[in-house]
Design an enzyme around this catalytic site. Structure first.
Site, PDB file in Angstrom:
ATOM      1  N   ASP A 219      27.723 -95.913  10.109  1.00  0.00           N
ATOM      2  CA  ASP A 219      26.546 -96.264  10.726  1.00  0.00           C
ATOM      3  C   ASP A 219      25.355 -95.640   9.963  1.00  0.00           C
ATOM      4  OD1 ASP A 219      24.763 -96.313  13.165  1.00  0.00           O
ATOM      5  OD2 ASP A 219      24.905 -94.127  13.131  1.00  0.00           O
ATOM      6  N   LEU A 220      24.009 -96.244  10.435  1.00  0.00           N
ATOM      7  CA  LEU A 220      23.093 -96.018   9.543  1.00  0.00           C
ATOM      8  C   LEU A 220      22.041 -94.758  10.008  1.00  0.00           C
ATOM      9  CD1 LEU A 220      21.163 -96.807   7.018  1.00  0.00           C
ATOM     10  CD2 LEU A 220      19.862 -98.285   8.680  1.00  0.00           C
ATOM     11  N   ASP A 221      21.525 -94.871  11.188  1.00  0.00           N
ATOM     12  CA  ASP A 221      20.471 -93.805  11.670  1.00  0.00           C
ATOM     13  C   ASP A 221      21.247 -92.783  12.078  1.00  0.00           C
ATOM     14  OD1 ASP A 221      18.175 -95.748  11.870  1.00  0.00           O
ATOM     15  OD2 ASP A 221      19.079 -96.873  13.414  1.00  0.00           O
TER      16      ASP A 221
ATOM     17  N   THR B  52      16.313 -91.454  10.420  1.00  0.00           N
ATOM     18  CA  THR B  52      15.515 -92.411  11.065  1.00  0.00           C
ATOM     19  C   THR B  52      15.776 -92.135  12.480  1.00  0.00           C
ATOM     20  OG1 THR B  52      17.066 -94.051  10.374  1.00  0.00           O
ATOM     21  CG2 THR B  52      15.009 -94.157   9.397  1.00  0.00           C
TER      22      THR B  52
ATOM     23  N   LYS C 100      21.400 -93.166  21.254  1.00  0.00           N
ATOM     24  CA  LYS C 100      21.802 -92.956  19.795  1.00  0.00           C
ATOM     25  C   LYS C 100      22.932 -94.191  19.828  1.00  0.00           C
ATOM     26  CE  LYS C 100      20.752 -88.600  18.167  1.00  0.00           C
ATOM     27  NZ  LYS C 100      21.005 -87.211  17.546  1.00  0.00           N
ATOM     28  N   GLY C 101      22.710 -95.004  18.811  1.00  0.00           N
ATOM     29  CA  GLY C 101      23.755 -96.024  18.649  1.00  0.00           C
ATOM     30  C   GLY C 101      23.441 -97.482  19.689  1.00  0.00           C
TER      31      GLY C 101
ATOM     32  N   ARG D  14      18.241-101.882  20.918  1.00  0.00           N
ATOM     33  CA  ARG D  14      16.929-101.724  21.355  1.00  0.00           C
ATOM     34  C   ARG D  14      16.757-102.353  22.683  1.00  0.00           C
ATOM     35  NH1 ARG D  14      12.971-104.759  17.735  1.00  0.00           N
ATOM     36  NH2 ARG D  14      13.956-104.067  16.084  1.00  0.00           N
TER      37      ARG D  14
ATOM     38  N   SER E 205      25.860-101.107  11.865  1.00  0.00           N
ATOM     39  CA  SER E 205      24.824-100.263  12.458  1.00  0.00           C
ATOM     40  C   SER E 205      24.161-101.243  13.649  1.00  0.00           C
ATOM     41  CB  SER E 205      23.445-100.061  11.548  1.00  0.00           C
ATOM     42  OG  SER E 205      22.279 -99.870  12.106  1.00  0.00           O
ATOM     43  N   ALA E 206      23.648-100.517  14.783  1.00  0.00           N
ATOM     44  CA  ALA E 206      23.009-101.428  15.821  1.00  0.00           C
ATOM     45  C   ALA E 206      21.778-101.844  15.396  1.00  0.00           C
ATOM     46  CB  ALA E 206      22.971-100.290  16.998  1.00  0.00           C
ATOM     47  N   SER E 207      20.926-101.270  14.360  1.00  0.00           N
ATOM     48  CA  SER E 207      19.641-101.602  14.181  1.00  0.00           C
ATOM     49  C   SER E 207      19.457-103.052  13.441  1.00  0.00           C
ATOM     50  CB  SER E 207      18.953-100.532  13.352  1.00  0.00           C
ATOM     51  OG  SER E 207      17.828-100.911  13.034  1.00  0.00           O
TER      52      SER E 207
ATOM     53  N   ASN F 135      16.644-103.290  12.135  1.00  0.00           N
ATOM     54  CA  ASN F 135      15.818-102.904  10.976  1.00  0.00           C
ATOM     55  C   ASN F 135      16.601-102.303   9.673  1.00  0.00           C
ATOM     56  OD1 ASN F 135      13.010-103.114  11.773  1.00  0.00           O
ATOM     57  ND2 ASN F 135      13.668-101.558  13.498  1.00  0.00           N
TER      58      ASN F 135
ATOM     59  N   LYS G 108      26.963-100.945  20.843  1.00  0.00           N
ATOM     60  CA  LYS G 108      27.954 -99.951  21.164  1.00  0.00           C
ATOM     61  C   LYS G 108      27.907 -99.218  22.534  1.00  0.00           C
ATOM     62  CE  LYS G 108      27.137 -98.799  16.236  1.00  0.00           C
ATOM     63  NZ  LYS G 108      26.527 -97.760  15.167  1.00  0.00           N
TER      64      LYS G 108
ATOM     65  N   GLU H 268      29.976 -91.673  12.267  1.00  0.00           N
ATOM     66  CA  GLU H 268      29.065 -92.005  13.318  1.00  0.00           C
ATOM     67  C   GLU H 268      28.394 -90.743  13.574  1.00  0.00           C
ATOM     68  OE1 GLU H 268      27.434 -93.328  15.500  1.00  0.00           O
ATOM     69  OE2 GLU H 268      27.851 -95.395  15.038  1.00  0.00           O
ATOM     70  N   ASP H 269      27.136 -90.620  14.181  1.00  0.00           N
ATOM     71  CA  ASP H 269      26.421 -89.352  14.828  1.00  0.00           C
ATOM     72  C   ASP H 269      26.249 -89.581  16.318  1.00  0.00           C
ATOM     73  OD1 ASP H 269      24.577 -91.619  14.502  1.00  0.00           O
ATOM     74  OD2 ASP H 269      23.049 -90.042  14.798  1.00  0.00           O
TER      75      ASP H 269
HETATM   76  C1  BG6 Z   1      20.770 -97.368  16.293  1.00  0.00           C
HETATM   77  C2  BG6 Z   1      20.001 -96.206  16.740  1.00  0.00           C
HETATM   78  O1  BG6 Z   1      21.151 -97.359  14.931  1.00  0.00           O
HETATM   79  O2  BG6 Z   1      20.052 -98.818  16.246  1.00  0.00           O
HETATM   80  C3  BG6 Z   1      19.396 -96.573  18.007  1.00  0.00           C
HETATM   81  O3  BG6 Z   1      20.884 -95.271  16.873  1.00  0.00           O
HETATM   82  C4  BG6 Z   1      18.301 -98.031  17.956  1.00  0.00           C
HETATM   83  O4  BG6 Z   1      18.474 -95.510  18.312  1.00  0.00           O
HETATM   84  C5  BG6 Z   1      19.372 -98.965  17.471  1.00  0.00           C
HETATM   85  O5  BG6 Z   1      17.904 -98.096  19.392  1.00  0.00           O
HETATM   86  C6  BG6 Z   1      18.432-100.348  17.374  1.00  0.00           C
HETATM   87  O6  BG6 Z   1      17.443-100.258  16.524  1.00  0.00           O
HETATM   88  P1  BG6 Z   1      16.365-101.233  16.212  1.00  0.00           P
HETATM   89  O7  BG6 Z   1      15.752-100.848  14.668  1.00  0.00           O
HETATM   90  O8  BG6 Z   1      17.003-102.685  16.105  1.00  0.00           O
HETATM   91  O9  BG6 Z   1      15.347-100.998  17.244  1.00  0.00           O
HETATM   92 MG    MG Z   2      23.384 -93.223  14.500  1.00  0.00          MG
END
Ligand code: BG6
Ligand code: MG
Length: 211
Positions: A8-10, A16, A44-45, A48, A113-115, A117, A144, A168-169
């Site tokens: 996982d990233l964040d 972040t 978390k995880g 958006r 990662s779910a992000s 970004n 997730k 994972e956190d």
């Molecule tokens: C996860 C974070 O890694 O990514 C969440 O733990 C976040 O808090 C999710 O909402 C989505 O991220 P992003 O950058 O696409 O808005």
């Molecule tokens: Mg995380």
């Protein structure tokens, strides 16, 4: 036998998670919705769009799809503002060393990662070459605790789920790993993981490969 690590990233590799928290909190305040640490823990995880839906539900608010889009865009702008203020070499203790040591030990490495970004953050750090595969919020459709992100990571590493360990956190992420049939190293406290540590600086890849 363990042959792959899925990170996982964040909150695992970079700090972040605190910026996601601050940006959601700012949005919630503008909408008149209470948003504290306890609520944040549950996001978390989580993607958006799903995070926004949960915050709105907690506040008993229903808004149009266009308004949802507006708030998600704003939240992301606030989040990125905070990220831009973060030094480009700012990562969680031991993360860079652990990634490098994993590959040196012959373990394949993927991001899960779910992000959306995630690519931007990894590029800032210059870490893209440290990964054999990148799976992020631009690739997966289910948030997730659905295991999609990790199953896709294992698939791209050409490994079976049981050959992979997830780092994972978040509670959602730990559950996703379990549902995917993988072992989990929890980063932080109170997670139902196979191994729980405060950070990657507390571990060696060899210890994890013997889980
Ligand atoms: C996860 C974070 O890694 O990514 C969440 O733990 C976040 O808090 C999710 O909402 C989505 O991220 P992003 O950058 O696409 O808005
Ligand atoms: Mg995380």
């Amino acid at each position: 036998m363990i042959r792959g690590f899925l990170f996982d990233l964040d909150g695992v590799l970079v700090d972040t998670a605190q910026y996601h928290f601050l940006a959601w909190q700012r949005m919630a305040a503008e909408l008149g919705i209470h948003f504290g640490e306890a609520e944040n823990e549950q996001l978390k995880g989580v993607s958006r769009a799903e995070s926004l839906n949960r915050i709105l539900a907690w506040g008993g608010k229903s808004i149009s799809d266009a308004e949802k889009q507006h708030w998600m865009t704003l939240k992301n702008e606030w989040y990125l503002e905070l990220v831009r203020g973060m030094p480009a070499d700012d990562y969680l203790p031991g993360a860079h060393e652990f990634l490098r040591a994993s590959r040196a030990a012959g373990i394949k490495v993927a991001l899960g990662s779910a992000s959306k970004n995630a690519p931007l953050i990894l590029e800032r750090l210059g870490w893209i070459p440290l990964f054999d595969a990148l799976v992020d919020g631009n690739v997966v459709t289910a948030s997730k605790p659905d295991p999609e992100v990790f199953l896709e990571g294992a698939r791209r590493l050409d490994l079976k789920p049981e050959e992979c360990v997830v780092f994972e956190d978040s509670e959602a992420g730990v559950e996703a790993a379990r549902r995917g049939g993988m072992k989990v190293v929890g980063i932080g406290q109170g997670l139902d993981a196979d191994l729980l540590v405060t950070g990657l600086d507390r571990l060696t890849p060899e210890q994890v490969a013997h889980l």
